[in-house]
Design a protein around this motif. Structure first.
Motif, mmCIF file in Angstrom:
data_model
loop_
_atom_site.group_PDB
_atom_site.id
_atom_site.type_symbol
_atom_site.label_atom_id
_atom_site.label_comp_id
_atom_site.label_asym_id
_atom_site.label_seq_id
_atom_site.Cartn_x
_atom_site.Cartn_y
_atom_site.Cartn_z
ATOM 1 N N SER A 10 0.731 -0.829 0.401
ATOM 2 C CA SER A 10 0.302 -0.114 0.188
ATOM 3 C C SER A 10 0.340 0.967 -0.031
ATOM 4 N N THR A 11 0.328 2.555 0.722
ATOM 5 C CA THR A 11 1.463 3.430 1.081
ATOM 6 C C THR A 11 3.101 2.959 0.848
ATOM 7 N N ARG A 14 1.025 2.233 -3.188
ATOM 8 C CA ARG A 14 0.009 2.537 -3.870
ATOM 9 C C ARG A 14 -0.547 3.979 -3.235
ATOM 10 N N THR A 15 -2.046 4.233 -3.711
ATOM 11 C CA THR A 15 -3.116 4.944 -2.856
ATOM 12 C C THR A 15 -3.657 4.048 -2.133
ATOM 13 N N THR A 17 -7.207 4.497 -2.198
ATOM 14 C CA THR A 17 -7.872 4.191 -3.213
ATOM 15 C C THR A 17 -7.235 2.504 -3.956
ATOM 16 N N CYS A 46 -10.954 2.189 1.729
ATOM 17 C CA CYS A 46 -10.204 3.118 1.735
ATOM 18 C C CYS A 46 -9.742 3.909 3.110
ATOM 19 N N ALA A 50 -6.090 3.507 4.591
ATOM 20 C CA ALA A 50 -5.188 5.095 4.793
ATOM 21 C C ALA A 50 -4.570 5.441 6.511
#
Length: 154
Positions: A10-11, A14-15, A17, A46, A50
């Motif tokens: 992920s972060t 990737r965002t 989303t 999401c 996050a």
């Protein structure tokens, strides 16, 4: 019960989303209702990704054969990529499939309220789950739980 795990970068790779889109694509099967239900939960999922709720506690999918646990990798773990497992899953969802996303505190309260209208997607609080509920959100009767230790005897 058989369990399959996936670890999704992920972060900052990737965002949140993009991470959710990849998760949706990994578990979706053409012609099944899964994709539509996951799209309905996208904004909430999401937010929880996050906030890194899925870093230590998995997204859990049941009712599709083996239990599926999806973790997200963040920061250096995502950049390093040595523990990433992003292979697609071949699942067949029954009518009672369920995807449960971890959340705590005010994020849990918000996610629970938003996901109340999404039939197959729920939120669980990992801090309270072991004492009273399974990861799928079903009550666990601890009094009827029996462990056969004879297999461990020599």
């Amino acid at each position: 019960m058989t369990t399959i795990a996936r670890r999704i970068a992920s972060t900052p790779i990737r965002t949140a989303t993009d991470t959710w889109s990849l998760i949706r694509d990994l578990v979706s099967v053409a012609g099944q209702n899964i994709t539509h239900q996951l799209d309905l939960a996208a904004n909430t999922a999401c937010m929880l990704i996050a906030e890194e709720h899925t870093k230590t506690d998995p997204i859990v999918i049941t009712g599709c054969g083996p239990q599926i646990r999806i973790y997200t990798l963040h920061g250096n773990d995502a950049i390093d990529g040595s523990t990433v497992i992003e292979q697609p899953l071949m699942i067949t969802a029954d009518d009672d499939w369920r995807l449960s996303i971890p959340a705590t505190g005010s994020d849990y309260d918000l996610a629970e309220a938003v996901l109340a209208s999404v039939v197959h997607v729920t939120v669980y609080d990992p801090a309270t789950t072991p004492t009273g509920q399974s990861l799928a959100g079903q009550p666990v009767d601890h009094k009827s739980l029996m462990i056969d230790l004879t297999a461990l005897e020599t």
